[in-house]
Write a protein that holds these residues in place. Structure first.
Motif, short mmCIF file in Angstrom:
data_model
loop_
_atom_site.label_atom_id
_atom_site.label_comp_id
_atom_site.label_asym_id
_atom_site.label_seq_id
_atom_site.Cartn_x
_atom_site.Cartn_y
_atom_site.Cartn_z
N GLY A 176 0.83 -1.33 0.15
CA GLY A 176 -0.06 -0.09 -0.08
C GLY A 176 0.92 1.27 -0.02
O GLY A 176 2.10 1.10 -0.02
N GLY A 179 -0.54 -3.30 4.23
CA GLY A 179 -1.43 -2.31 4.51
C GLY A 179 -0.76 -0.84 4.45
O GLY A 179 0.39 -0.87 4.76
N THR A 231 -1.64 -11.06 4.64
CA THR A 231 -2.30 -9.64 4.78
C THR A 231 -2.00 -9.10 6.04
O THR A 231 -2.43 -9.60 7.42
N GLY A 237 -2.74 -5.23 8.19
CA GLY A 237 -3.41 -4.01 8.10
C GLY A 237 -2.40 -2.77 7.90
O GLY A 237 -1.46 -2.59 8.19
N ALA A 238 -3.41 -1.74 7.73
CA ALA A 238 -2.59 -0.26 7.76
C ALA A 238 -1.82 0.13 9.30
O ALA A 238 -2.46 -0.56 10.11
N GLU A 253 -5.32 -8.59 10.00
CA GLU A 253 -5.84 -7.38 9.17
C GLU A 253 -6.12 -6.17 9.79
O GLU A 253 -6.50 -5.34 9.43
N PRO A 300 -5.83 -2.87 11.65
CA PRO A 300 -4.77 -1.59 11.56
C PRO A 300 -4.14 -1.50 12.88
O PRO A 300 -4.74 -1.69 14.01
#
Length: 226
Positions: free
Chosen positions: A146, A164, A180, A182-183, A198, A200
């Motif tokens: 990202g 993320g 994956t 998260g941000a 996942e 954040p």
């Protein structure tokens, strides 16, 4: 004829960016821009340093591109903010891709990306705006990174991963396939991430990696992004 380049920033990473753009790109660095709050010198490497708020008065965005050379300060938020401000001024944001990196032809890169030497970016990888890949990383096929992430050195990200936005990946961390995160994740040095996280704002450490009780927002004294 080489393209003129303004470097936004005047710290250590800006010094490195000046060296790399000068030696290993078709750009000619013509100056530096620093926010007024941090403006404390008028010259660097024989080039002018100007106040960022007035940069377009000194370096015309119609003829000069820009690169925001800021590290992972405030979990990449300073770089993110300055990229937006630089774009709002009308500058085209330049990438640096080391000729000593292997970036496969099907990889897709955003703007203001900086990829150091000895990175391997495989088929189908997507790298967002404002990402920094320090030296010697492996980015596996079809992985997506990202916007505004910072990948330290010698990270191994396997295939089909999702990183993320604004995440920080520490030296020697490893990701299994199809993982994956998260941000605003902060992945510690040598962490082995073998499953997805996942949510954040997690801090991930250890082998296998597990979340810290303290979030990255609390640790860096930040608010979650909207």
């Amino acid at each position: 004829m080489s393209q003129k380049l303004l470097i936004v920033g005047a710290g250590e990473f800006a010094d490195i960016a000046y060296e790399y753009f000068t030696v290993d790109s078709s750009y000619t660095v013509v100056g530096f821009a620093v926010e007024k709050e941090y403006f404390d010198e008028t010259e660097k490497f024989g080039l002018p340093v100007v106040v960022f708020e007035d940069a377009e008065r000194h370096f015309d965005p119609a003829t000069t591109e820009a690169h925001v050379a800021i590290t992972s300060t405030q979990l990449n938020r300073v770089r993110e903010r300055l990229i937006k401000s630089t774009r709002d001024k009308g500058y085209t944001l330049a990438n640096f891709i080391s000729p000593r990196a292997m970036v496969w032809r099907t990889a897709k890169l955003g703007s203001n990306v900086f990829i150091f030497e000895n990175n391997v970016v495989q088929h189908g990888v997507k790298i967002g705006d404002g990402c920094v890949l320090w030296s010697g990383n492996h980015i596996g096929h079809q992985t997506e990174i990202g916007d505004n992430c910072f990948v330290s050195s010698h990270a191994v990200i396997s295939g089909y991963c999702r990183i993320g936005e604004r995440s920080f990946l520490g030296v020697n961390c490893t990701f299994a396939d199809n993982v994956t995160i998260g941000a605003d994740s902060f992945v510690g040095m040598a962490a082995a991430v073998n499953k997805s996280f996942e949510e954040p704002g997690l801090i991930l450490n250890g082998n296998p990696a597990t979340p810290s009780r303290v979030s990255s927002y609390r640790y860096f004294k930040l608010k979650p992004s909207a």
